[in-house]
Enzyme design. Sequence first.
Site, PDB file in Angstrom:
ATOM      1  N   GLU A 256      43.466   6.344   0.344  1.00  0.00           N
ATOM      2  CA  GLU A 256      42.422   5.439   0.621  1.00  0.00           C
ATOM      3  C   GLU A 256      41.432   6.295   0.720  1.00  0.00           C
ATOM      4  O   GLU A 256      41.343   7.304   1.480  1.00  0.00           O
ATOM      5  CB  GLU A 256      42.719   4.643   1.973  1.00  0.00           C
ATOM      6  CG  GLU A 256      41.538   3.635   2.064  1.00  0.00           C
ATOM      7  CD  GLU A 256      41.711   2.730   3.264  1.00  0.00           C
ATOM      8  OE1 GLU A 256      42.514   2.877   3.834  1.00  0.00           O
ATOM      9  OE2 GLU A 256      40.530   1.895   3.326  1.00  0.00           O
TER      10      GLU A 256
ATOM     11  N   ARG B  31      55.763  11.680   9.162  1.00  0.00           N
ATOM     12  CA  ARG B  31      54.412  12.269   8.820  1.00  0.00           C
ATOM     13  C   ARG B  31      54.178  13.718   9.317  1.00  0.00           C
ATOM     14  O   ARG B  31      54.794  13.823  10.276  1.00  0.00           O
ATOM     15  CB  ARG B  31      53.215  11.291   9.159  1.00  0.00           C
ATOM     16  CG  ARG B  31      53.160  10.946  10.454  1.00  0.00           C
ATOM     17  CD  ARG B  31      51.874   9.984  10.804  1.00  0.00           C
ATOM     18  NE  ARG B  31      51.701   8.867   9.850  1.00  0.00           N
ATOM     19  CZ  ARG B  31      50.487   8.788   9.084  1.00  0.00           C
ATOM     20  NH1 ARG B  31      49.315   9.538   9.086  1.00  0.00           N
ATOM     21  NH2 ARG B  31      50.177   7.646   8.296  1.00  0.00           N
TER      22      ARG B  31
ATOM     23  N   LYS C  59      42.806   9.829  10.215  1.00  0.00           N
ATOM     24  CA  LYS C  59      41.237  10.083   9.512  1.00  0.00           C
ATOM     25  C   LYS C  59      40.028   9.486  10.510  1.00  0.00           C
ATOM     26  O   LYS C  59      38.976   9.789  10.406  1.00  0.00           O
ATOM     27  CB  LYS C  59      41.281   9.333   8.334  1.00  0.00           C
ATOM     28  CG  LYS C  59      41.940  10.157   7.098  1.00  0.00           C
ATOM     29  CD  LYS C  59      41.664   9.451   5.858  1.00  0.00           C
ATOM     30  CE  LYS C  59      42.691   8.639   5.228  1.00  0.00           C
ATOM     31  NZ  LYS C  59      42.671   7.953   3.992  1.00  0.00           N
TER      32      LYS C  59
HETATM   33  P1  ATP Z   1      45.037   5.357   6.746  1.00  0.00           P
HETATM   34  O1  ATP Z   1      45.537   4.708   6.100  1.00  0.00           O
HETATM   35  O2  ATP Z   1      45.020   5.129   8.492  1.00  0.00           O
HETATM   36  O3  ATP Z   1      43.517   5.309   6.611  1.00  0.00           O
HETATM   37  P2  ATP Z   1      46.455   7.652   5.999  1.00  0.00           P
HETATM   38  O4  ATP Z   1      46.418   8.653   6.844  1.00  0.00           O
HETATM   39  O5  ATP Z   1      47.750   6.649   5.821  1.00  0.00           O
HETATM   40  O6  ATP Z   1      45.336   6.757   6.911  1.00  0.00           O
HETATM   41  P3  ATP Z   1      46.066   7.383   3.246  1.00  0.00           P
HETATM   42  O7  ATP Z   1      44.710   7.575   2.599  1.00  0.00           O
HETATM   43  O8  ATP Z   1      46.540   5.828   3.297  1.00  0.00           O
HETATM   44  O9  ATP Z   1      45.697   7.766   4.870  1.00  0.00           O
HETATM   45  O10 ATP Z   1      47.069   8.511   2.763  1.00  0.00           O
HETATM   46  C1  ATP Z   1      47.671   8.769   1.637  1.00  0.00           C
HETATM   47  C2  ATP Z   1      48.971   9.179   1.506  1.00  0.00           C
HETATM   48  O11 ATP Z   1      49.098  10.101   2.511  1.00  0.00           O
HETATM   49  C3  ATP Z   1      49.767   7.888   2.077  1.00  0.00           C
HETATM   50  O12 ATP Z   1      50.941   7.924   0.885  1.00  0.00           O
HETATM   51  C4  ATP Z   1      50.253   8.501   3.300  1.00  0.00           C
HETATM   52  O13 ATP Z   1      51.698   7.969   3.788  1.00  0.00           O
HETATM   53  C5  ATP Z   1      50.053   9.972   3.059  1.00  0.00           C
HETATM   54  N1  ATP Z   1      49.972  10.565   4.405  1.00  0.00           N
HETATM   55  C6  ATP Z   1      48.822  10.395   5.394  1.00  0.00           C
HETATM   56  N2  ATP Z   1      48.983  11.090   6.344  1.00  0.00           N
HETATM   57  C7  ATP Z   1      49.969  11.861   6.455  1.00  0.00           C
HETATM   58  C8  ATP Z   1      50.623  12.957   7.143  1.00  0.00           C
HETATM   59  N3  ATP Z   1      50.181  13.130   8.465  1.00  0.00           N
HETATM   60  N4  ATP Z   1      51.735  13.341   6.884  1.00  0.00           N
HETATM   61  C9  ATP Z   1      52.249  13.236   5.349  1.00  0.00           C
HETATM   62  N5  ATP Z   1      51.897  12.116   4.884  1.00  0.00           N
HETATM   63  C10 ATP Z   1      50.594  11.527   5.077  1.00  0.00           C
END
Ligand code: ATP
Length: 554
Positions: free
Chosen positions: A34, A261, A271
């Site tokens: 995102e 994660r 984030k």
């Molecule tokens: P949010 O959705 O709360 O803004 P997010 O960390 O999930 O935060 P995204 O941009 O949705 O951010 O993440 C993109 C991809 O990265 C998703 O597929 C998510 O599962 C993966 N991802 C995010 N944070 C982690 C992490 N700490 N470890 C591994 N994969 C991650």
Amino acid sequence: MENIVPKNFIQQQIVDDLAAGKNGNRVHTRFPPEPNGYLHIGHAKSICLNFGTAKLFGGLTNLRFDDTNPVKEDTEYVDSIMEDVKWLGFDWEDRLYYASDYFDKLYDFAVELIKRGKAYVDFQSQEVISEQRGTPTKAGVESPTRNTSPEENLRIFEEMRNGKYNEGACVLRAKIDMASPNMHLRDPLMYRILKQSHHRTGDKWCIYPMYDYAHGQSDYWEGITHSICTLEFEVHRPLYDWFVDELQETDYRPRQIEFSRLNITYTVMSKRKLLQLVKEGYVKDWDDPRMPTISGLRRRGYTPESIRNFADMIGVTKVDGVTDVAMLEFCIREDLNKRAQRLMCVTDPIKVIITNYPEGQSEAVEAINNPEDESMGKRKVPFSRVIYLEKEDFMEEPTNKFYRLAPGKEVRLRYAYFIKCQEVIKDEQGKIVALHCTYDPETKGGNAPDGRKVKATLHWVAAETALPCEVRLYDRLFTDADPDGNKEKDYLELLNPDSLQVLDHCFIEPFAKGAPALSNYQFERLGYFNVDPDTTPEKLVFNRTVSLKDNSKK
Ligand code: ATP
Ligand code: MG
């Protein structure tokens, strides 16, 4: 493909799917960030996993911006994400997508569900809807509009789209099962009203689809076979499948697979929190070298190889845990040890005058560029009468175990000569301002023909040709290994006040002149450093990437 021995449960799943002849033997993954912030090392794990897994099976990977929430999204983030994925060494080729590209199709599908009596508009408030959802052990309460006719719902949904209602006035919900043991199936939201301009669709829409609805459809339309995401989405999977099953042909099915994660000690990874650190000025920007962002790691001197190796090393599991940041540091040390050019830099200088070295004379001594890699060759380092040493390499009254320079003691200057301290020069306040030493011309290259030994070899820089520079040393951003998990204190209270130390009176050998931003070096005895983009023609600025050894466990 048959000879791939699966290294983790995701590869195993793919091997099984291929063996079962699913999806026409295709393997196609996506990385779906995102654009509401910069990518961090957790995302790097996901990027390496998605691109790496597809590549292993000869498949493809898409980059898809999951831009369904205009409130927090921005093109600055889109640009930074593309830069970071590329920098990590991955290529989505011509497969760059945006969830917002599917807004029309998603709208049409929602209309289709309404027509089939499987979606309805609810005018209740968010609070009431949440309350009515019940608990995992108690069935939910049906909304009063749950059985409104499709015609009525179609009319209202169109009005929603046309802006008739205010934000929060109503939502579109899927009509699934208010008694399902899975809370996510209790008539989940599909659309909400947000009267916000979108960074790509502008003001075309004032209703936006929810992630659970949009994601599976986007996966399907792009031909994704394995939709790899983090563990918290496991309970969403039945809903992911429900939408795809309701709306799509049965020719193939994307499969959601969840992994744990990445969390790392001494940092935060959300984030929202990283955004707060930037917006409220706790760090300089998203690419502050103390940040766990990919841009921060890049500026700090991490290489793509080191991050990819790290992702490999930690592997993928379904168990949540915290990875020691020392592992990440191990990976960059290992990489830079093999390829970083060695240099000498004095970060806290004391002036040394070699009294028996003729004034006005100078010479070049030969130094090895990288003992791990002979092909990197040698360089000439200028030597002359006045040099700088590190203050801490001298003690006027040495303690028992201090083997470096002291009055009457002899040490080796790396690649140059033995020197002996003859006199300590002080100012009126008694502060040491210089040392007078003598050198032994017989020891050129660093060895004495008579076989006498010295216990210390020091790095040095000749004053006449030295380049002034600034060196920035970094420590952990947080004082607590688990700033998120601390029960007593908010993570902001756990920020390390000494995470940045600026040494602005350093000297480096002239070889560093004109070094391009981000280039990596090892400063002998001090650690791995890189050129910060703040460097100007007048002043070089270096970041310490990492110390030479792991000093954290004493
Ligand atoms: P949010 O959705 O709360 O803004 P997010 O960390 O999930 O935060 P995204 O941009 O949705 O951010 O993440 C993109 C991809 O990265 C998703 O597929 C998510 O599962 C993966 N991802 C995010 N944070 C982690 C992490 N700490 N470890 C591994 N994969 C991650
Ligand atoms: Mg997310």
